[in-house]
Design an enzyme around this catalytic site. Structure first.
Site, PDB file in Angstrom:
ATOM      1  N   SER A  75       0.902  -1.169  -0.069  1.00 48.91           N
ATOM      2  CA  SER A  75       0.046   0.206   0.032  1.00 48.91           C
ATOM      3  C   SER A  75       0.851   1.256  -0.104  1.00 48.91           C
ATOM      4  O   SER A  75       2.100   1.114   0.130  1.00 48.91           O
ATOM      5  CB  SER A  75      -1.053  -0.030   1.214  1.00 48.91           C
TER       6      SER A  75
ATOM      7  N   ASP B 158      -1.345  -1.550  -3.984  1.00 47.21           N
ATOM      8  CA  ASP B 158      -2.676  -1.711  -3.575  1.00 47.21           C
ATOM      9  C   ASP B 158      -3.138  -0.229  -3.286  1.00 47.21           C
ATOM     10  O   ASP B 158      -2.567   0.463  -2.588  1.00 47.21           O
ATOM     11  CB  ASP B 158      -2.595  -2.428  -2.076  1.00 47.21           C
TER      12      ASP B 158
ATOM     13  N   ASP C 292      -7.217   3.396  -7.598  1.00 42.48           N
ATOM     14  CA  ASP C 292      -8.569   3.421  -6.989  1.00 42.48           C
ATOM     15  C   ASP C 292      -9.194   4.775  -7.020  1.00 42.48           C
ATOM     16  O   ASP C 292      -9.026   5.624  -6.248  1.00 42.48           O
ATOM     17  CB  ASP C 292      -8.206   2.886  -5.385  1.00 42.48           C
TER      18      ASP C 292
ATOM     19  N   ASN D 251      -8.054 -10.087  -1.360  1.00 46.37           N
ATOM     20  CA  ASN D 251      -7.347  -9.257  -0.444  1.00 46.37           C
ATOM     21  C   ASN D 251      -7.277  -9.274   0.940  1.00 46.37           C
ATOM     22  O   ASN D 251      -8.544  -9.371   1.472  1.00 46.37           O
ATOM     23  CB  ASN D 251      -7.487  -7.961  -0.720  1.00 46.37           C
TER      24      ASN D 251
HETATM   25  P1  13P Z   1      -8.675  -6.451   5.104  1.00 41.51           P
HETATM   26  O1  13P Z   1      -8.800  -5.281   5.818  1.00 41.51           O
HETATM   27  O2  13P Z   1     -10.168  -7.077   5.195  1.00 41.51           O
HETATM   28  O3  13P Z   1      -7.787  -7.855   5.215  1.00 41.51           O
HETATM   29  O4  13P Z   1      -8.724  -6.038   3.487  1.00 41.51           O
HETATM   30  C1  13P Z   1      -7.390  -5.934   2.825  1.00 41.51           C
HETATM   31  C2  13P Z   1      -7.523  -5.160   1.724  1.00 41.51           C
HETATM   32  O5  13P Z   1      -8.630  -5.122   1.051  1.00 41.51           O
HETATM   33  C3  13P Z   1      -6.153  -4.410   0.990  1.00 41.51           C
HETATM   34  O6  13P Z   1      -6.516  -3.999   0.026  1.00 41.51           O
HETATM   35  O1  G3H Z   2      -6.834  -1.580   2.010  1.00 43.85           O
HETATM   36  C1  G3H Z   2      -6.084  -1.354   2.865  1.00 43.85           C
HETATM   37  C2  G3H Z   2      -4.989  -2.156   3.390  1.00 43.85           C
HETATM   38  O2  G3H Z   2      -5.414  -3.008   4.342  1.00 43.85           O
HETATM   39  C3  G3H Z   2      -3.568  -1.581   3.475  1.00 43.85           C
HETATM   40  O3  G3H Z   2      -3.703  -0.687   4.579  1.00 43.85           O
HETATM   41  O4  G3H Z   2      -2.844   1.354   4.075  1.00 43.85           O
HETATM   42  O5  G3H Z   2      -2.931   0.573   6.355  1.00 43.85           O
HETATM   43  O6  G3H Z   2      -1.177  -0.066   4.817  1.00 43.85           O
HETATM   44  P1  G3H Z   2      -2.616   0.486   4.850  1.00 43.85           P
HETATM   45 ZN    ZN Z   3      -8.289  -2.924  -0.150  1.00 41.56          ZN
END
Ligand code: 13P
Ligand code: G3H
Ligand code: ZN
Length: 333
Positions: A56, A94, A116, A277
Site C-alpha cells: 500500500s 494496493d 482506486d 485481498n
Molecule cells: P482486510 O482489511 O479485510 O484484510 O482487507 C485488505 C484489503 O482489502 C487490502 O486492499
Molecule cells: O486496504 C488497505 C490495506 O489493508 C492496507 O492498509 O493503508 O494501512 O497499509 P494500510
Molecule cells: Zn483494499
C-alpha cells in the site's frame, strides 16, 4: 526504469485467466516488513500457490519504497531457494490514489498496480483509470480498477455506507478504461470491524456472531455483464476469533471484531472472483503471537523471540487461506 520481468516477477494476466477457469482465487497478501514477506513466501512455496504481494501507499512510506522493491526481488530468489522452481509472484500496488504513484511503481518494477478512483465521480474514475492503463500497458504491467465503494476506510477515503457496484456500469467502465481486473463492492469492507453486532445473528451451534450475507446477486449481475472477466474482492479478512481471543487474553482490547465468513469467500472464489485481498488477518495473527510471548516471557527482549513466533503464526494462517479457502494450492508447480 526497472522491468519486473528482470526481477523474475509476473503480471496477473495468465494467473487470473487460469484462476477463473479453475474456480479458485489468488491470494493477495499485504506486507510491510520482513517477517510478513518471509511468511508469505514460505506459505506460497510450500503449497506451490501463485501469490500477489501487495504494497500500500502506507507500506511504502513505512518501509521505504526502494527497500520494499528490493525485498520483492529478494522474495523471488528466496522462493527458489526454498525449492519452488517456477515461482509465480506478482508485486502489486494496493489502492494507488494517483497517476504519479502508479507510474512510480511501474517504473520501479511492480508488475501490477491498482488505481482506486472508486470515490471519484464516475467520469473522473474512468479518465484516471484510463490514464494509468495507457502508461502501465506500455510495460505490460496489469491494472486493477474499482467501481463501487466499500464501507469503512479505503486508505484515506472514508465511506460511511457501502455503495454496491452497479452491474449496468461495468461494461462501459472496462471498455473505456481497458483495465485488466475490477474490484467490486458487494458488502466486504476493510479492517477488523466489518459489521456491527446488531447487523449479525447468533449461530446457535457456536454462539458466534454471523454477519449478513454478501450481495452475491451483485456479483452475479457483474458476471452476466462481463463473462470471464477477473473480479477482485477487497476487505476479505475473516477475523479469526481465536486470534482476537488471544489478543484480548494477553492485554489487548479488541471489541466485537467481525469478518467475512470463510464459506462466503469459498463461494466467491468458485465464481469470477480471482483475487482475494487479506491484510487484517495477518495483522491479527502477528499481534496475537507477539502479545502471547511478551506476556508469558516478560524477561524477553530479543525481537527474534517474539517476531519469530509471529512469523510462524502468519505462515500457518496463509497456508490455511491458500488450501482451505482460496484453493490456489498446487496451481504454480
Ligand atoms: P482486510 O482489511 O479485510 O484484510 O482487507 C485488505 C484489503 O482489502 C487490502 O486492499
Ligand atoms: O486496504 C488497505 C490495506 O489493508 C492496507 O492498509 O493503508 O494501512 O497499509 P494500510
Ligand atoms: Zn483494499
Amino acid at each position: 526504469m526497472v522491468s519486473y520481468k528482470d526481477l523474475g516477477l509476473v503480471n496477473t494476466r495468465d494467473m487470473f485467466a487460469k484462476a477463473i477457469k479453475g474456480g479458485y482465487a489468488i491470494p493477495a497478501f499485504n506486507f510491510n516488513n520482513m517477517e510478513q514477506l518471509q511468511a508469505i513466501i514460505q506459505a506460497a512455496a510450500e503449497t506451490k500457490s501463485p501469490v500477489i504481494l501487495q504494497v500500500s501507499k502506507g507500506a511504502r512510506q513505512y518501509a521505504n519504497s526502494t527497500l520494499l522493491r528490493y525485498m520483492a526481488e529478494g522474495a523471488v530468489q528466496y522462493a527458489r531457494e526454498l525449492g519452488w522452481e517456477h515461482p509465480q509472484i506478482v508485486l502489486h500496488l494496493d489502492h494507488g490514489d494517483s497517476f504519479e504513484l502508479c507510474k512510480d511503481c511501474v517504473d520501479m518494477g511492480f508488475s501490477s498496480v491498482m488505481i482506486d478512483g472508486s470515490h471519484l465521480p464516475y467520469d473522473e474514475n474512468v479518465a484516471l483509470t484510463r490514464k494509468v492503463v495507457e502508461y502501465a500497458h506500455k510495460y505490460d504491467v496489469t491494472v486493477e480498477g474499482e467501481l463501487g465503494v466499500l464501507a469503512g476506510v479505503e486508505d484515506d477515503v472514508k465511506a460511511e455506507h457501502h455503495t454496491y457496484t452497479r452491474p449496468e456500469e461495468v461494461v462501459d467502465f472496462v471498455t473505456k478504461t481497458g483495465c485488466d481486473s475490477l474490484a467490486i463492492s458487494i458488502g466486504t469492507s476493510h479492517g477488523a470491524y466489518k459489521f456491527r453486532p446488531e447487523q449479525c445473528h447468533v449461530d446457535p451451534a457456536t454462539g458466534r456472531l454471523v454477519p449478513p450475507p454478501l450481495a452475491f446477486d451483485v456479483l452475479e449481475g457483474v458476471m452476466k455483464e462481463l463473462p470471464g472477466f477477473p473480479i477482485v474482492l477487497h476487505g476479505s479478512s475473516s477475523v479469526p476469533q481465536e486470534e482476537v481471543d488471544t489478543i484480548n487474553k494477553y492485554g489487548g482490547k479488541l471489541k466485537a471484531a467481525i469478518g467475512i465468513p470463510e464459506d462466503e469467500l469459498r463461494k466467491a472464489a468458485a465464481l469470477a472472483v480471482c483475487k482475494i485481498n487479506i491484510d487484517s488477518d495477518s495483522r491479527l495473527a502477528m499481534t496475537a503471537a507477539v502479545r502471547k510471548v511478551l506476556a508469558e516471557h516478560p524477561e524477553e527482549f530479543d525481537p527474534r523471540k517474539y517476531l519469530g513466533p509471529a512469523r510462524e503464526n502468519m505462515r500457518k494462517l496463509y497456508i490455511h487461506k491458500i488450501v482451505n479457502v482460496l484453493g490456489s494450492n498446487g496451481k504454480a508447480e
